[in-house]
Design a protein around this motif. Sequence first.
Motif, PDB file in Angstrom:
ATOM      1  N   ARG A   1       7.216 -36.238   9.777  1.00 16.49           N
ATOM      2  CA  ARG A   1       6.310 -35.281   8.700  1.00 16.49           C
ATOM      3  C   ARG A   1       5.388 -34.622   9.510  1.00 16.49           C
ATOM      4  O   ARG A   1       5.272 -33.509   9.481  1.00 16.49           O
ATOM      5  N   GLU A   2       4.697 -35.431  10.469  1.00 17.32           N
ATOM      6  CA  GLU A   2       3.549 -34.624  11.152  1.00 17.32           C
ATOM      7  C   GLU A   2       4.129 -33.623  12.141  1.00 17.32           C
ATOM      8  O   GLU A   2       3.729 -32.547  12.185  1.00 17.32           O
ATOM      9  N   CYS A   3       5.357 -34.051  12.672  1.00 18.07           N
ATOM     10  CA  CYS A   3       6.009 -32.799  13.722  1.00 18.07           C
ATOM     11  C   CYS A   3       6.386 -31.605  12.780  1.00 18.07           C
ATOM     12  O   CYS A   3       6.394 -30.510  13.210  1.00 18.07           O
ATOM     13  N   GLN A   4       6.984 -32.007  11.519  1.00 19.15           N
ATOM     14  CA  GLN A   4       7.178 -30.821  10.753  1.00 19.15           C
ATOM     15  C   GLN A   4       6.154 -29.885  10.394  1.00 19.15           C
ATOM     16  O   GLN A   4       6.333 -28.840  10.391  1.00 19.15           O
ATOM     17  N   ASP A   5       4.931 -30.581  10.137  1.00 17.31           N
ATOM     18  CA  ASP A   5       3.714 -29.737   9.550  1.00 17.31           C
ATOM     19  C   ASP A   5       3.388 -28.810  10.704  1.00 17.31           C
ATOM     20  O   ASP A   5       3.214 -27.780  10.710  1.00 17.31           O
ATOM     21  N   ILE A   6       3.385 -29.455  11.948  1.00 19.97           N
ATOM     22  CA  ILE A   6       3.222 -28.485  13.258  1.00 19.97           C
ATOM     23  C   ILE A   6       4.381 -27.363  13.311  1.00 19.97           C
ATOM     24  O   ILE A   6       3.686 -26.334  13.610  1.00 19.97           O
ATOM     25  N   LYS A   7       5.317 -27.873  13.041  1.00 17.66           N
ATOM     26  CA  LYS A   7       6.405 -26.643  13.174  1.00 17.66           C
ATOM     27  C   LYS A   7       6.067 -25.447  12.154  1.00 17.66           C
ATOM     28  O   LYS A   7       6.205 -24.462  12.308  1.00 17.66           O
ATOM     29  N   ARG A   8       5.851 -26.015  10.906  1.00 11.62           N
ATOM     30  CA  ARG A   8       5.403 -25.156   9.776  1.00 11.62           C
ATOM     31  C   ARG A   8       4.280 -23.997  10.135  1.00 11.62           C
ATOM     32  O   ARG A   8       4.205 -23.013   9.941  1.00 11.62           O
ATOM     33  N   ARG A   9       3.023 -24.678  10.762  1.00  7.47           N
ATOM     34  CA  ARG A   9       2.049 -24.081  10.916  1.00  7.47           C
ATOM     35  C   ARG A   9       2.212 -23.136  12.318  1.00  7.47           C
ATOM     36  O   ARG A   9       1.462 -22.196  12.405  1.00  7.47           O
ATOM     37  N   ARG A  10       3.270 -23.145  13.015  1.00  4.01           N
ATOM     38  CA  ARG A  10       3.563 -22.186  14.050  1.00  4.01           C
ATOM     39  C   ARG A  10       4.317 -20.892  13.801  1.00  4.01           C
ATOM     40  O   ARG A  10       4.937 -21.013  12.569  1.00  4.01           O
TER      41      ARG A  10
END
Length: 128
Positions: A119-128
């Motif tokens: 989920r943390e990785c998905q959040d980073i992807k969303r923020r980019r």
Amino acid sequence: EEQEEDTLRELRLFLRQVTERLTYDRRFKVFTKPVDTKKFQDYRKVVRWPMDLSTLLTNIDRNRYITVSEFVEDADLIWQNALKYNYLKSGSNIRHRASAFKDTLHAILREDLDEEFERECQDIKRRR
Ligand SMILES: CC(=O)c1nc(NC(=O)[C@H]2CNCCN2)sc1-c1cc(O)cc(O)c1
């Protein structure tokens, strides 16, 4: 920022560990290198997106994956391509290895992947 880089470094370490466990399993030797398209001339007519374990490792080192699910999409190609190319009776030996590869890959992920980390990785992807 810094925390994101720490998370992506941890992701690469996890993905390398998964890839290495599969690469060291002798059952999956046929999946460790790209299929030789000179030897199997019809391969690229059947398989649009070739994938193999050495290419997964190269992609990890090139920061190609920022979530586990992006990695799994490529890793799944390995067994999906083998089932497609070996649909005839004569390909049953490779089909059995492809099925074992699929079950082993997803068992490793079920055992070792913390969904909170993904989920943390998905959040980073969303923020980019
Ligand atoms: C991985 C894969 O999909 C693969 N499939 C094969 N199928 C066949 O040979 C089927 C094709 N239909 C007719 C009966 N033979 S051989 C082969 C392979 C094996 C290796 O040792 C290395 C490698 O790179 C690829």
